[in-house]
Design a protein around this motif. Structure first.
Motif, PDB file in Angstrom:
ATOM      1  N   VAL A  59       0.759  -0.991  -0.034  1.00  0.00           N
ATOM      2  CA  VAL A  59      -0.007  -0.009  -0.109  1.00  0.00           C
ATOM      3  C   VAL A  59       0.954   1.313  -0.213  1.00  0.00           C
ATOM      4  N   ARG A  86      -3.441   7.901  -0.729  1.00  0.00           N
ATOM      5  CA  ARG A  86      -4.872   7.679  -1.548  1.00  0.00           C
ATOM      6  C   ARG A  86      -5.849   8.743  -1.260  1.00  0.00           C
ATOM      7  N   ASP A  87      -5.822   9.304  -0.006  1.00  0.00           N
ATOM      8  CA  ASP A  87      -6.612  10.396   0.394  1.00  0.00           C
ATOM      9  C   ASP A  87      -6.238  11.020   1.677  1.00  0.00           C
ATOM     10  N   SER A 146      -6.802   8.808   4.933  1.00  0.00           N
ATOM     11  CA  SER A 146      -6.049   7.421   5.071  1.00  0.00           C
ATOM     12  C   SER A 146      -4.557   7.865   5.314  1.00  0.00           C
ATOM     13  N   ARG A 175      -6.621   1.234   5.429  1.00  0.00           N
ATOM     14  CA  ARG A 175      -6.935   0.345   4.394  1.00  0.00           C
ATOM     15  C   ARG A 175      -8.426   0.533   4.258  1.00  0.00           C
ATOM     16  N   GLU A 196      -9.330   3.684   2.864  1.00  0.00           N
ATOM     17  CA  GLU A 196      -8.958   3.972   1.249  1.00  0.00           C
ATOM     18  C   GLU A 196     -10.290   3.038   0.465  1.00  0.00           C
ATOM     19  N   HIS A 223     -12.945   5.332   0.146  1.00  0.00           N
ATOM     20  CA  HIS A 223     -12.839   6.458  -0.546  1.00  0.00           C
ATOM     21  C   HIS A 223     -12.644   5.790  -2.030  1.00  0.00           C
ATOM     22  N   ASP A 224     -12.296   4.655  -2.308  1.00  0.00           N
ATOM     23  CA  ASP A 224     -12.438   4.078  -3.559  1.00  0.00           C
ATOM     24  C   ASP A 224     -13.895   3.890  -4.130  1.00  0.00           C
TER      25      ASP A 224
END
Length: 343
Positions: free
Chosen positions: A112, A116-117, A120, A166, A169, A172-173
């Motif tokens: 990882v 990512r944002d 996170s 995680r 994330e 978020h995804d």
């Protein structure tokens, strides 16, 4: 109110809880000071967290870290009068939290990369500071007795922060994918509607409106329609989190239909759309090319899955597999329509 500055540390010494004084570069001071850094980093993650439950969880962890730091900042006399110290139950609480996160995110399959944002990324930073705190406490334990539970707690805490990162994330995804899907579907349909696509069950937004009993009625209706069409099928229903609630398999249905039905139900709940709505967007020329490879291959981009809403709120999804795409769509639509008509 006392002053923030006391001048008692000007000579390079600091006081421990219990009365003794040690150099500020003492391994014990370095240890509880780094735990304090970890607490502050967790506070930063709490401040930017988007999920209220994550904020509450981090706040509870901060409270326990104050206790950890207090024990590390105590001499033998001070440790004798400390109460509510961290123990095995605290370690177990963190392990349970890690397990719950992994139910949603699944097993780790690749490295990882933090960032990512923002939420996170803050959790990953808190994780690394906590790892450093654990190392400082281990160094302290080489010369000063440290209860094993403190080391175990810090070790599990860094794992917990990783699991929460995680999870953040993942959410978020899913949010980003849902937004792209809705935009693509609205463009394909030529209308940008804010009304959720799918089937809506009328009635109050209570758990009883979408429960095991109602899913069993849907499965019975699906089986009746499937028998009429001469198609053995598998019916699946999941909750709003994509967790399987009911799996109903007709005799002679294909084994392969089991996973497909479950994944149709998952996809419709995850994206709040009928699975058929993803077909055009997932083609090589579509805006979501390759989306069927996301979420460990659980995304289905052909008909047979429907989201279920109550008063505009997603409560789950159902999926049917076993016939042609047209047959599966007819069966799953009949299943939920039968429940609507019965109300």
């Amino acid at each position: 109110m006392p002053n923030v500055y006391t001048r008692t540390g000007d000579a390079g010494l600091t006081g421990l809880f219990g009365g003794s004084r040690v150099p500020k570069q003492d391994p014990g001071v370095e240890a509880y000071g780094t735990v304090d850094e970890a607490n502050s980093a967790i506070g930063e993650a709490k401040a930017v967290a988007m999920d209220e439950s994550v904020r509450a969880t981090l706040h509870g962890i901060q409270q326990r870290l104050f206790v950890v730091a207090a024990e590390l900042a105590s001499d033998a006399k001070g440790r004798e009068i400390l109460a509510n110290t961290v123990g095995a139950s605290d370690v177990k609480d963190l392990e349970d939290l890690i397990d719950m996160c992994q139910v949603v995110t699944g097993p780790q399959r690749e490295f990882v990369v933090p960032g990512r944002d923002v939420p996170s990324a803050a959790l990953h930073r808190a994780r690394t500071v906590t790892r450093r705190a654990e190392r400082r406490v281990l160094t302290m334990s080489e010369t000063i007795e440290v209860r094993p539970e403190l080391i175990k707690y810090l070790n599990r805490l860094s794992d917990t922060l990783y699991a929460l990162a995680r999870l953040t994330e993942h959410h978020h995804d899913m949010t980003m994918i849902e937004q792209v899907v809705r935009t693509a579907v609205a463009r394909a349909l030529g209308a940008a509607s804010s009304v959720p696509a799918g089937i809506t069950i009328p009635g109050p937004a209570t758990a009883q409106a979408y429960d095991l009993a109602s899913l069993k009625r849907m499965a019975e209706a699906a089986e009746a329609k499937a028998a009429e069409l001469g198609v053995p099928i598998v019916f699946a229903g999941v909750d709003a989190g994509g967790n399987l609630m009911l799996l109903h398999r007709m005799a002679d249905s294909l084994l392969g239909s089991i996973d497909i039905a479950v994944n149709k139900a998952f996809t419709s709940a995850a994206f709040k759309l009928p699975t058929s709505a993803l077909k055009d967007a997932s083609t090589p020329a579509g805006e979501l090319h390759g989306i069927q490879n996301s979420n460990d291959g659980r995304v289905v981009v052909f008909g047979g899955g429907l989201p279920v809403f109550i008063d505009g709120r997603i409560v789950g999804g159902i999926g049917v597999s076993g016939g042609t795409v047209d047959e599966d769509v007819r069966i799953v639509t009949h299943a939920i329509s039968a429940v609507q008509e019965a109300r």
